[in-house]
Design a protein around this motif. Structure first.
Motif, PDB file in Angstrom:
ATOM      1  N   ARG A 278     -11.324   8.963  -5.136  1.00  0.00           N
ATOM      2  CA  ARG A 278     -11.911   8.503  -3.878  1.00  0.00           C
ATOM      3  C   ARG A 278     -10.945   7.649  -3.047  1.00  0.00           C
ATOM      4  O   ARG A 278     -11.267   7.255  -1.926  1.00  0.00           O
ATOM      5  CB  ARG A 278     -13.184   7.704  -4.140  1.00  0.00           C
ATOM      6  CG  ARG A 278     -12.980   6.372  -4.847  1.00  0.00           C
ATOM      7  CD  ARG A 278     -14.311   5.652  -5.033  1.00  0.00           C
ATOM      8  NE  ARG A 278     -14.173   4.370  -5.690  1.00  0.00           N
ATOM      9  CZ  ARG A 278     -13.874   3.238  -5.067  1.00  0.00           C
ATOM     10  NH1 ARG A 278     -13.629   3.243  -3.754  1.00  0.00           N
ATOM     11  NH2 ARG A 278     -13.783   2.102  -5.734  1.00  0.00           N
ATOM     12  N   LEU A 279      -9.760   7.365  -3.599  1.00  0.00           N
ATOM     13  CA  LEU A 279      -8.797   6.553  -2.867  1.00  0.00           C
ATOM     14  C   LEU A 279      -7.965   7.417  -1.921  1.00  0.00           C
ATOM     15  O   LEU A 279      -7.679   8.578  -2.204  1.00  0.00           O
ATOM     16  CB  LEU A 279      -7.855   5.826  -3.837  1.00  0.00           C
ATOM     17  CG  LEU A 279      -8.502   4.857  -4.837  1.00  0.00           C
ATOM     18  CD1 LEU A 279      -7.418   4.207  -5.690  1.00  0.00           C
ATOM     19  CD2 LEU A 279      -9.327   3.806  -4.110  1.00  0.00           C
ATOM     20  N   ASP A 280      -7.590   6.836  -0.798  1.00  0.00           N
ATOM     21  CA  ASP A 280      -6.694   7.531   0.130  1.00  0.00           C
ATOM     22  C   ASP A 280      -5.316   7.683  -0.506  1.00  0.00           C
ATOM     23  O   ASP A 280      -4.890   6.835  -1.302  1.00  0.00           O
ATOM     24  CB  ASP A 280      -6.561   6.737   1.433  1.00  0.00           C
ATOM     25  CG  ASP A 280      -7.863   6.685   2.221  1.00  0.00           C
ATOM     26  OD1 ASP A 280      -8.679   7.623   2.086  1.00  0.00           O
ATOM     27  OD2 ASP A 280      -8.066   5.695   2.957  1.00  0.00           O
ATOM     28  N   PRO A 281      -4.608   8.745  -0.176  1.00  0.00           N
ATOM     29  CA  PRO A 281      -3.241   8.877  -0.671  1.00  0.00           C
ATOM     30  C   PRO A 281      -2.408   7.671  -0.263  1.00  0.00           C
ATOM     31  O   PRO A 281      -2.573   7.119   0.829  1.00  0.00           O
ATOM     32  CB  PRO A 281      -2.737  10.160   0.004  1.00  0.00           C
ATOM     33  CG  PRO A 281      -3.980  10.944   0.291  1.00  0.00           C
ATOM     34  CD  PRO A 281      -5.021   9.924   0.643  1.00  0.00           C
ATOM     35  N   GLY A 282      -1.529   7.261  -1.133  1.00  0.00           N
ATOM     36  CA  GLY A 282      -0.682   6.111  -0.822  1.00  0.00           C
ATOM     37  C   GLY A 282      -0.206   5.415  -2.075  1.00  0.00           C
ATOM     38  O   GLY A 282      -0.392   5.897  -3.190  1.00  0.00           O
ATOM     39  N   THR A 283       0.415   4.269  -1.873  1.00  0.00           N
ATOM     40  CA  THR A 283       0.991   3.494  -2.971  1.00  0.00           C
ATOM     41  C   THR A 283       0.040   2.377  -3.374  1.00  0.00           C
ATOM     42  O   THR A 283      -0.438   1.615  -2.532  1.00  0.00           O
ATOM     43  CB  THR A 283       2.346   2.907  -2.562  1.00  0.00           C
ATOM     44  OG1 THR A 283       3.242   3.981  -2.213  1.00  0.00           O
ATOM     45  CG2 THR A 283       2.965   2.117  -3.706  1.00  0.00           C
ATOM     46  N   TYR A 284      -0.194   2.271  -4.671  1.00  0.00           N
ATOM     47  CA  TYR A 284      -1.095   1.262  -5.227  1.00  0.00           C
ATOM     48  C   TYR A 284      -0.424   0.609  -6.432  1.00  0.00           C
ATOM     49  O   TYR A 284       0.652   1.032  -6.871  1.00  0.00           O
ATOM     50  CB  TYR A 284      -2.423   1.899  -5.659  1.00  0.00           C
ATOM     51  CG  TYR A 284      -3.225   2.507  -4.527  1.00  0.00           C
ATOM     52  CD1 TYR A 284      -4.241   1.793  -3.910  1.00  0.00           C
ATOM     53  CD2 TYR A 284      -2.948   3.806  -4.087  1.00  0.00           C
ATOM     54  CE1 TYR A 284      -4.983   2.358  -2.875  1.00  0.00           C
ATOM     55  CE2 TYR A 284      -3.673   4.373  -3.049  1.00  0.00           C
ATOM     56  CZ  TYR A 284      -4.691   3.647  -2.455  1.00  0.00           C
ATOM     57  OH  TYR A 284      -5.425   4.192  -1.416  1.00  0.00           O
ATOM     58  N   THR A 285      -1.088  -0.404  -6.962  1.00  0.00           N
ATOM     59  CA  THR A 285      -0.609  -1.059  -8.169  1.00  0.00           C
ATOM     60  C   THR A 285      -1.699  -1.016  -9.227  1.00  0.00           C
ATOM     61  O   THR A 285      -2.834  -1.447  -8.976  1.00  0.00           O
ATOM     62  CB  THR A 285      -0.231  -2.531  -7.903  1.00  0.00           C
ATOM     63  OG1 THR A 285       0.775  -2.580  -6.892  1.00  0.00           O
ATOM     64  CG2 THR A 285       0.315  -3.188  -9.169  1.00  0.00           C
ATOM     65  N   PHE A 286      -1.356  -0.487 -10.402  1.00  0.00           N
ATOM     66  CA  PHE A 286      -2.284  -0.521 -11.537  1.00  0.00           C
ATOM     67  C   PHE A 286      -1.943  -1.755 -12.366  1.00  0.00           C
ATOM     68  O   PHE A 286      -0.782  -1.990 -12.699  1.00  0.00           O
ATOM     69  CB  PHE A 286      -2.153   0.734 -12.396  1.00  0.00           C
ATOM     70  CG  PHE A 286      -2.997   0.678 -13.639  1.00  0.00           C
ATOM     71  CD1 PHE A 286      -4.349   1.004 -13.591  1.00  0.00           C
ATOM     72  CD2 PHE A 286      -2.456   0.276 -14.848  1.00  0.00           C
ATOM     73  CE1 PHE A 286      -5.141   0.924 -14.725  1.00  0.00           C
ATOM     74  CE2 PHE A 286      -3.231   0.201 -15.991  1.00  0.00           C
ATOM     75  CZ  PHE A 286      -4.585   0.525 -15.928  1.00  0.00           C
ATOM     76  N   VAL A 287      -2.961  -2.548 -12.679  1.00  0.00           N
ATOM     77  CA  VAL A 287      -2.759  -3.794 -13.412  1.00  0.00           C
ATOM     78  C   VAL A 287      -3.684  -3.829 -14.619  1.00  0.00           C
ATOM     79  O   VAL A 287      -4.898  -3.667 -14.481  1.00  0.00           O
ATOM     80  CB  VAL A 287      -3.043  -5.028 -12.532  1.00  0.00           C
ATOM     81  CG1 VAL A 287      -2.732  -6.314 -13.303  1.00  0.00           C
ATOM     82  CG2 VAL A 287      -2.255  -4.975 -11.238  1.00  0.00           C
ATOM     83  N   ALA A 288      -3.119  -4.027 -15.804  1.00  0.00           N
ATOM     84  CA  ALA A 288      -3.904  -4.275 -17.018  1.00  0.00           C
ATOM     85  C   ALA A 288      -3.731  -5.742 -17.381  1.00  0.00           C
ATOM     86  O   ALA A 288      -2.670  -6.334 -17.141  1.00  0.00           O
ATOM     87  CB  ALA A 288      -3.447  -3.384 -18.164  1.00  0.00           C
TER      88      ALA A 288
END
Length: 311
Positions: A278-288
């Motif tokens: 459901r997210l728009d294409p682009g750059t994100y950060t995954f954080v654990a």
């Protein structure tokens, strides 16, 4: 117990987690088969100034690539390399999976000493320099130096020197999957000190020197589809490993949690399926991160993050 744990079955571990378990998860060791005793890191923070990377199926032990080759034309091997990063407990070590060609021990040691980490949050504590060779001899990892530039602590604090040495111990043991000490020698084969530490260097207790959570997959900068598997290791309160996906402005756009295989006594594998459709294409950060029952009063959770590109 947290209500999430009462309603959530233990997540099935991925191929990565299974491989980690097969490669050294036991009652006294963490994800690499390193010895329980050894040079221990003190509470002083290192003064010297580098993401575990690999797909979720990467192994903790060296594995040949799937037909890829390095610049020298030889097969590539996946190896773990340990770099330093900031945590609420001070500087700790994070594992980054890398693909190398040539001798795995030598190549992994070179990545460590040069500080060539992919994750911008990581660094090496090692001053400039290089090993002449790294090999296994007479029940030890033997790292040969060409000069005495690493014999004294130099600008490193006492704890910084210990932690830098542990970078080498954990890396070499992770590459070979052997519980051997590290011996530094000069060109004649005579043992010499490393950052002021004399004698064979063995592993410090994992929970003293390793970050309490790390992400092994996705790798830094990975392009992901509608879903991806996030995986790593952690020692987190009640085995809960919260995660978030943050946009470029740092806003949390997606969150969830994984349940690790255990907690408290060592680092345990965790895994979670993440749906970003459901997210728009682009750059994100995954954080654990580790769960924080104190609400931030104890310094906050330990985190490990990876930049991802949603295609």
């Amino acid at each position: 117990m947290d209500a999430r744990l009462r309603i959530t079955a233990l997540l099935t571990t991925s191929a990565l987690a299974l491989t980690l378990a097969a490669c050294g998860e036991d009652d006294t060791a963490t994800d690499d088969p390193t010895p329980a005793g050894g040079t221990s890191a003190a509470s002083e923070e290192p003064s010297a100034s580098a993401t575990p990377t690999a797909s979720a199926s990467a192994s903790a032990s060296p594995t040949e690539g799937d037909g890829g080759s390095g610049s020298d034309g030889g097969p590539e091997t996946t190896v773990p390399v340990y770099f330093a990063g900031e945590t609420p407990q001070g500087v700790r070590l994070y594992r980054e999976f890398r693909r190398v060609s040539g001798d795995p021990l030598t190549e992994a040691a070179e990545l460590l000493t040069t500080g060539d980490a992919l994750d911008p949050d990581y660094r090496s504590l090692w001053p400039e320099g290089t090993f002449g060779s790294v090999s296994v001899q007479d029940g030890a990892f033997v790292a040969q130096v060409d000069d005495d530039s690493w014999s004294a602590r130099g600008g490193l604090s006492a704890n910084g020197a210990r932690l830098a040495a542990q970078q080498l111990v954990y890396t070499l043991q992770g590459v070979e999957q052997q519980r051997l000490p590290v011996r530094v020698v000069d060109g004649s084969g005579t043992p010499v000190a490393l950052f002021g530490i004399d004698g064979d260097i063995t592993q410090a207790a994992p929970l003293e020197v390793l970050a309490l959570v790390s992400v092994s997959g996705p790798e830094e900068g990975a392009t992901v589809g509608d879903t991806f598997t996030a995986a790593g290791v952690a020692s987190s309160f009640e085995a809960t490993v919260p995660w978030q996906v943050r946009d470029g402005g740092g806003e949390v756009v997606l969150d969830g949690f994984a349940t690790a295989e255990g907690w408290m006594d060592k680092l345990y594998p965790w895994e979670s399926e993440v749906d970003v459709s459901r997210l728009d294409p682009g750059t994100y950060t995954f954080v654990a991160m580790t769960d924080d029952p104190s609400g931030g009063e104890g310094g906050g959770p330990t985190e490990d993050s990876k930049t991802i590109v949603v295609g």
